[in-house]
Design a protein around this motif. Structure first.
Motif, PDB file in Angstrom:
ATOM      1  N   MET A 145       0.824  -1.214   0.000  1.00  0.00           N
ATOM      2  CA  MET A 145       0.000   0.000   0.000  1.00  0.00           C
ATOM      3  C   MET A 145       0.857   1.263   0.000  1.00  0.00           C
ATOM      4  O   MET A 145       0.590   2.213  -0.751  1.00  0.00           O
ATOM      5  CB  MET A 145      -0.915   0.014   1.227  1.00  0.00           C
ATOM      6  CG  MET A 145      -2.108  -0.900   1.139  1.00  0.00           C
ATOM      7  SD  MET A 145      -3.104  -0.817   2.655  1.00  0.00           S
ATOM      8  CE  MET A 145      -3.588   0.914   2.658  1.00  0.00           C
ATOM      9  N   VAL A 146       1.881   1.294   0.845  1.00  0.00           N
ATOM     10  CA  VAL A 146       2.752   2.475   0.922  1.00  0.00           C
ATOM     11  C   VAL A 146       3.446   2.706  -0.420  1.00  0.00           C
ATOM     12  O   VAL A 146       3.514   3.837  -0.911  1.00  0.00           O
ATOM     13  CB  VAL A 146       3.777   2.321   2.062  1.00  0.00           C
ATOM     14  CG1 VAL A 146       4.839   3.411   1.998  1.00  0.00           C
ATOM     15  CG2 VAL A 146       3.081   2.330   3.416  1.00  0.00           C
ATOM     16  N   CYS A 147       3.930   1.632  -1.028  1.00  0.00           N
ATOM     17  CA  CYS A 147       4.584   1.766  -2.338  1.00  0.00           C
ATOM     18  C   CYS A 147       3.608   2.266  -3.400  1.00  0.00           C
ATOM     19  O   CYS A 147       3.971   3.093  -4.245  1.00  0.00           O
ATOM     20  CB  CYS A 147       5.196   0.432  -2.753  1.00  0.00           C
ATOM     21  SG  CYS A 147       6.624  -0.034  -1.759  1.00  0.00           S
ATOM     22  N   ALA A 148       2.359   1.790  -3.355  1.00  0.00           N
ATOM     23  CA  ALA A 148       1.343   2.261  -4.299  1.00  0.00           C
ATOM     24  C   ALA A 148       1.088   3.752  -4.111  1.00  0.00           C
ATOM     25  O   ALA A 148       0.909   4.496  -5.088  1.00  0.00           O
ATOM     26  CB  ALA A 148       0.048   1.460  -4.125  1.00  0.00           C
ATOM     27  N   MET A 149       1.069   4.197  -2.862  1.00  0.00           N
ATOM     28  CA  MET A 149       0.852   5.622  -2.594  1.00  0.00           C
ATOM     29  C   MET A 149       1.998   6.461  -3.147  1.00  0.00           C
ATOM     30  O   MET A 149       1.770   7.486  -3.803  1.00  0.00           O
ATOM     31  CB  MET A 149       0.700   5.847  -1.085  1.00  0.00           C
ATOM     32  CG  MET A 149      -0.533   5.201  -0.491  1.00  0.00           C
ATOM     33  SD  MET A 149      -0.598   5.336   1.299  1.00  0.00           S
ATOM     34  CE  MET A 149      -1.117   7.028   1.453  1.00  0.00           C
ATOM     35  N   VAL A 150       3.229   6.039  -2.879  1.00  0.00           N
ATOM     36  CA  VAL A 150       4.398   6.789  -3.379  1.00  0.00           C
ATOM     37  C   VAL A 150       4.384   6.816  -4.910  1.00  0.00           C
ATOM     38  O   VAL A 150       4.630   7.865  -5.522  1.00  0.00           O
ATOM     39  CB  VAL A 150       5.708   6.177  -2.832  1.00  0.00           C
ATOM     40  CG1 VAL A 150       6.926   6.802  -3.513  1.00  0.00           C
ATOM     41  CG2 VAL A 150       5.786   6.348  -1.316  1.00  0.00           C
ATOM     42  N   TYR A 151       4.090   5.677  -5.516  1.00  0.00           N
ATOM     43  CA  TYR A 151       4.051   5.604  -6.975  1.00  0.00           C
ATOM     44  C   TYR A 151       3.002   6.562  -7.545  1.00  0.00           C
ATOM     45  O   TYR A 151       3.276   7.322  -8.483  1.00  0.00           O
ATOM     46  CB  TYR A 151       3.748   4.168  -7.414  1.00  0.00           C
ATOM     47  CG  TYR A 151       3.479   4.031  -8.893  1.00  0.00           C
ATOM     48  CD1 TYR A 151       4.512   4.128  -9.819  1.00  0.00           C
ATOM     49  CD2 TYR A 151       2.191   3.842  -9.371  1.00  0.00           C
ATOM     50  CE1 TYR A 151       4.269   4.024 -11.180  1.00  0.00           C
ATOM     51  CE2 TYR A 151       1.929   3.736 -10.729  1.00  0.00           C
ATOM     52  CZ  TYR A 151       2.969   3.824 -11.632  1.00  0.00           C
ATOM     53  OH  TYR A 151       2.720   3.734 -12.972  1.00  0.00           O
ATOM     54  N   GLN A 152       1.806   6.548  -6.974  1.00  0.00           N
ATOM     55  CA  GLN A 152       0.738   7.409  -7.492  1.00  0.00           C
ATOM     56  C   GLN A 152       1.023   8.883  -7.236  1.00  0.00           C
ATOM     57  O   GLN A 152       0.644   9.742  -8.043  1.00  0.00           O
ATOM     58  CB  GLN A 152      -0.603   6.997  -6.879  1.00  0.00           C
ATOM     59  CG  GLN A 152      -1.099   5.639  -7.371  1.00  0.00           C
ATOM     60  CD  GLN A 152      -2.428   5.233  -6.777  1.00  0.00           C
ATOM     61  OE1 GLN A 152      -3.239   6.071  -6.376  1.00  0.00           O
ATOM     62  NE2 GLN A 152      -2.666   3.935  -6.709  1.00  0.00           N
TER      63      GLN A 152
END
Length: 202
Positions: A71-78
């Motif tokens: 989830m954290v990686c998805a947030m940073v990516y977006q």
């Protein structure tokens, strides 16, 4: 082995890129109290746990921490998707960009890369469980700090979900400590090491 459901534990749908937010949220990926260290800590500690119930709690929580990492990686990516050069420079994201472009790299908000010492596996049931209780509270404080600095609801909602899970994990580690206390009498609770002494608690 695990069954992997190919969706995030909680949806992440961020409409507005914001590299400044990405630079602080990434601490919950590669920072000292982040999800990478937590998942590795618990999934490593489980091997030296003498009680199956405690081993199961560590496995459950360590697995969930991998979902939180995702989830954290998805947030940073977006938050860093489709940035212009102007946005990169004006936000201060340029230093990170030079080294990693917009790849998601395990780093703290302070720019320190992830370190293996964050895992903290001692091999002693009591030392490790107290470490885990503290780790969950430190992660909760980090999410509190992020929520103080972020006002975008698309970003805040997943962060609030993650913060709440840290509280649940803290409660489960408290349960693990109580299970351990039940196995050991009060005299031996801190006097012997069930990881090494087969007669401890008997």
């Amino acid at each position: 082995m695990w069954q992997y459901e190919k969706k995030l534990q909680y949806p992440v749908n961020i409409k507005n890129p914001n590299p400044k937010y990405a630079q602080i949220i990434i601490s919950q990926y590669g920072g000292p109290d982040g999800e990478l260290g937590a998942s590795m800590r618990y999934l490593t500690q489980r091997y030296s746990m003498p009680y199956n119930e405690v081993k199961g709690i560590l496995t459950d929580i360590g697995t969930e921490e991998l979902a939180h990492l995702e989830m954290v990686c998805a947030m940073v990516y977006q938050l860093t998707k489709n940035l212009t050069e102007k946005q990169i420079v004006e936000s201060g994201f340029d230093k990170y960009f030079v080294d990693h472009t917009t790849g998601v790299y395990p780093i703290a908000a302070s720019a320190l890369p992830w370190r293996a010492e964050y895992i903290q596996a001692k091999g002693d049931i009591l030392a490790d469980l107290h470490e885990d209780l503290a780790a969950e509270q430190k992660a909760r404080v980090t999410y509190d700090n992020l929520l103080r600095l972020i006002d975008d609801p698309d970003v805040r909602e997943p962060l609030k979900f993650l913060r709440q899970r840290e509280i649940v994990h803290y409660q489960r580690f408290g349960e693990a400590l109580r299970l351990t206390a039940d196995k050991l009498d009060s005299k031996n609770f801190y006097a012997c090491n069930p990881s090494f002494d087969k007669n401890c608690g008997k």
